[in-house]
Design an enzyme around this catalytic site. Structure first.
Site, PDB file in Angstrom:
ATOM      1  N   ARG A   1       6.610  65.173  93.771  1.00  0.00           N
ATOM      2  CA  ARG A   1       7.259  66.480  93.583  1.00  0.00           C
ATOM      3  C   ARG A   1       8.233  66.838  94.724  1.00  0.00           C
ATOM      4  O   ARG A   1       8.375  68.010  95.074  1.00  0.00           O
ATOM      5  CB  ARG A   1       6.206  67.602  93.487  1.00  0.00           C
TER       6      ARG A   1
ATOM      7  N   SER B   1       3.134  74.074  86.217  1.00  0.00           N
ATOM      8  CA  SER B   1       2.161  74.088  87.321  1.00  0.00           C
ATOM      9  C   SER B   1       2.670  74.994  88.435  1.00  0.00           C
ATOM     10  O   SER B   1       3.782  74.782  88.931  1.00  0.00           O
ATOM     11  CB  SER B   1       1.988  72.692  87.900  1.00  0.00           C
TER      12      SER B   1
ATOM     13  N   GLU C   1       4.404  75.129  93.805  1.00  0.00           N
ATOM     14  CA  GLU C   1       5.354  74.104  93.366  1.00  0.00           C
ATOM     15  C   GLU C   1       6.750  74.673  93.129  1.00  0.00           C
ATOM     16  O   GLU C   1       7.747  74.077  93.544  1.00  0.00           O
ATOM     17  CB  GLU C   1       4.838  73.418  92.100  1.00  0.00           C
TER      18      GLU C   1
HETATM   19  N1  EPU Z   1      -8.453  70.787  85.293  1.00  0.00           N
HETATM   20  C1  EPU Z   1      -9.431  71.737  85.301  1.00  0.00           C
HETATM   21  N2  EPU Z   1      -9.141  72.975  84.826  1.00  0.00           N
HETATM   22  C2  EPU Z   1      -7.931  73.292  84.359  1.00  0.00           C
HETATM   23  C3  EPU Z   1      -6.914  72.333  84.354  1.00  0.00           C
HETATM   24  C4  EPU Z   1      -7.196  71.064  84.827  1.00  0.00           C
HETATM   25  O1  EPU Z   1     -10.549  71.479  85.723  1.00  0.00           O
HETATM   26  O2  EPU Z   1      -7.741  74.457  83.939  1.00  0.00           O
HETATM   27  C5  EPU Z   1      -8.763  69.441  85.805  1.00  0.00           C
HETATM   28  C6  EPU Z   1      -9.340  68.513  84.752  1.00  0.00           C
HETATM   29  O3  EPU Z   1     -10.312  67.712  85.361  1.00  0.00           O
HETATM   30  C7  EPU Z   1      -8.170  67.631  84.384  1.00  0.00           C
HETATM   31  C8  EPU Z   1      -7.461  67.523  85.714  1.00  0.00           C
HETATM   32  O4  EPU Z   1      -7.592  68.817  86.275  1.00  0.00           O
HETATM   33  O5  EPU Z   1      -8.601  66.393  83.924  1.00  0.00           O
HETATM   34  C9  EPU Z   1      -5.993  67.185  85.638  1.00  0.00           C
HETATM   35  O6  EPU Z   1      -5.328  68.084  84.734  1.00  0.00           O
HETATM   36  P1  EPU Z   1      -3.984  67.619  84.015  1.00  0.00           P
HETATM   37  O7  EPU Z   1      -4.171  66.270  83.422  1.00  0.00           O
HETATM   38  O8  EPU Z   1      -3.521  68.711  83.138  1.00  0.00           O
HETATM   39  O9  EPU Z   1      -2.975  67.376  85.199  1.00  0.00           O
HETATM   40  P2  EPU Z   1      -2.607  68.253  86.467  1.00  0.00           P
HETATM   41  O10 EPU Z   1      -2.866  67.403  87.659  1.00  0.00           O
HETATM   42  O11 EPU Z   1      -3.216  69.587  86.434  1.00  0.00           O
HETATM   43  C10 EPU Z   1      -0.162  67.334  86.648  1.00  0.00           C
HETATM   44  C11 EPU Z   1       1.208  67.899  86.782  1.00  0.00           C
HETATM   45  C12 EPU Z   1       1.705  68.389  85.435  1.00  0.00           C
HETATM   46  C13 EPU Z   1       1.717  67.217  84.468  1.00  0.00           C
HETATM   47  C14 EPU Z   1       0.307  66.643  84.366  1.00  0.00           C
HETATM   48  C15 EPU Z   1       0.226  65.390  83.533  1.00  0.00           C
HETATM   49  C16 EPU Z   1       1.293  68.741  89.047  1.00  0.00           C
HETATM   50  C17 EPU Z   1       1.326  69.937  89.935  1.00  0.00           C
HETATM   51  N3  EPU Z   1       1.196  68.987  87.740  1.00  0.00           N
HETATM   52  O12 EPU Z   1      -1.015  68.408  86.279  1.00  0.00           O
HETATM   53  O13 EPU Z   1       3.044  68.833  85.608  1.00  0.00           O
HETATM   54  O14 EPU Z   1       2.157  67.611  83.186  1.00  0.00           O
HETATM   55  O15 EPU Z   1      -0.169  66.284  85.692  1.00  0.00           O
HETATM   56  O16 EPU Z   1       0.768  64.327  84.217  1.00  0.00           O
HETATM   57  O17 EPU Z   1       1.383  67.618  89.537  1.00  0.00           O
HETATM   58  C18 EPU Z   1       4.409  70.744  86.027  1.00  0.00           C
HETATM   59  O18 EPU Z   1       4.768  70.188  87.049  1.00  0.00           O
HETATM   60  O19 EPU Z   1       4.843  71.870  85.710  1.00  0.00           O
HETATM   61  C19 EPU Z   1       3.419  70.099  85.175  1.00  0.00           C
HETATM   62  C20 EPU Z   1       2.932  70.674  84.086  1.00  0.00           C
END
Ligand code: EPU
Length: 339
Positions: free
Chosen positions: A164, A238, A333
């Protein structure tokens, strides 16, 4: 070039927050880029280059000039049997570009389907999702030096991409206007299925070996389920970055907090900010006109007419909870515009 004074920015940011700009310049052609450089002295302290507005919080007005680069266009500049180098102007919509590539049998960015925003903003924060980052497919970034007007091309290694982040968002913030990107795209589709939920989604869809379009569809389904649509509920995706900690700290935390998702990489580990926030009880909770999404704890939502300051109040409260409970500092972010 379109010019507006005392312009509202409400429809130019995906949080739909009201803020005003002293002046707004909308660049519509390559000639407008040159006019901008010759007529306007860019001042990084008071001016702003705005893309699709999908990663910004206006907690204050912009005193100077907001510049919108809406110059569209794309061309193949290298064509081999294996693939192409595609040059895309900064004003193109990112998701429309993904669909165009699918229509033309070019793969590499299908995992980045449905990311809101414009192409010019993609290198700023090295957009990434579902196992792929822009850095993986980027050949170079095309820019204009905002002071001298000199064009400069940055090859991938010169962009200093990390999670990022890039030189355009950090050391060189406010120095260059990104005019386009060059992407390396392949004709042979090799699915990247490292994000676990993607294979699961494809299984649910009854697909064993996906085409690029099916993979894009699977990503779209996951995004639509997990992330609120900014056209309906103002948000910037995010709100916090996933924190990076040392492997030792990750190990200690994982022992103390069973269930904490930990994603180790070279000599650090990425933790899940969404999980940390949910554990602090924030998911679905509101403060005034701002809500933590029920779909995903990492997304803050403008429930209607919230100000940027109100969004920051909730963000600060979340940061304080996560700091108190886990000793971890969450970093926002989006770009925050605040005096
Ligand atoms: N989780 C929770 N509660 C929640 C949401 C997530 O416990 O409400 C936990 C779960 O264990 C889940 C894990 O977090 O398995 C990861 O969640 P997710 O796969 O949605 O990925 P993220 O790490 O929260 C990142 C990016 C997203 C991107 C996704 C998929 C960042 C800050 N965000 O989210 O990017 O779509 O991975 O690759 O790195 C964005 O930048 O706006 C964005 C949406």
């Amino acid at each position: 070039m379109k010019r507006i004074s005392n312009a509202s920015l409400k429809h130019l940011n995906s949080f739909s927050v009201e803020a005003r700009a002293g002046h707004l310049l909308e660049l519509e052609s390559e000639e407008d880029l040159q006019t901008l450089i010759s007529e306007h002295t860019f001042d990084a302290a008071s001016d702003l280059i705005l893309g699709g507005g999908s990663n910004i919080v206006f907690a204050d007005d912009i005193e100077g000039t907001v510049i919108l680069n809406r110059v569209t266009g794309k061309r193949i500049i290298k064509d081999t049997s294996a693939g192409v180098v595609l040059e895309v102007n900064a004003g193109e919509n990112w998701h429309q570009l993904v669909l165009w590539c699918l229509d033309h049998g070019l793969s590499g960015i299908e995992n980045l389907s449905l990311i809101p925003g414009l192409v010019g903003a993609a290198p700023m924060q090295n957009i990434g999702a579902y196992g792929v980052e822009l850095a993986d497919v980027l050949d170079s970034v095309l820019t204009l030096d905002l002071k001298s007007g000199t064009p400069r091309e940055f090859k991938q290694q010169e962009c200093h991409f990390t999670y990022r982040n890039s030189r355009f968002k950090s050391a060189d913030a406010g120095k260059y206007l990104i005019t386009g990107v060059r992407l390396c795209l392949q004709r042979e589709f090799k699915p990247i299925l490292t994000y676990r939920g993607l294979s699961e989604e494809l299984s649910t869809m009854g697909i064993d070996s996906p085409t690029a379009r099916q993979l894009s569809d699977a990503v779209t389904r996951i995004r639509q389920r997990k992330l609120p649509d900014p056209k309906i509920s103002g948000n910037a995706g995010s709100f916090f970055k996933n924190p990076m900690v040392s492997l030792t700290k990750a190990d200690l935390l994982a022992r103390e907090f069973p269930g904490l998702p930990v994603y180790p990489s070279d000599n650090e580990a990425k933790l899940s900010a969404g999980w940390l926030i949910e554990q602090c009880g924030w998911k679905g909770r509101s403060m005034g006109r701002v809500e933590v999404s029920e779909q995903h704890a990492l997304v803050l939502i403008n429930k209607g007419n919230a100000t940027g300051q109100e969004i920051l109040v909730l963000a600060n409260a979340i940061q304080a909870s996560v700091r108190d409970r886990f000793g971890i500092e969450l970093e926002p972010e989006p770009l925050i515009i605040s005096q």
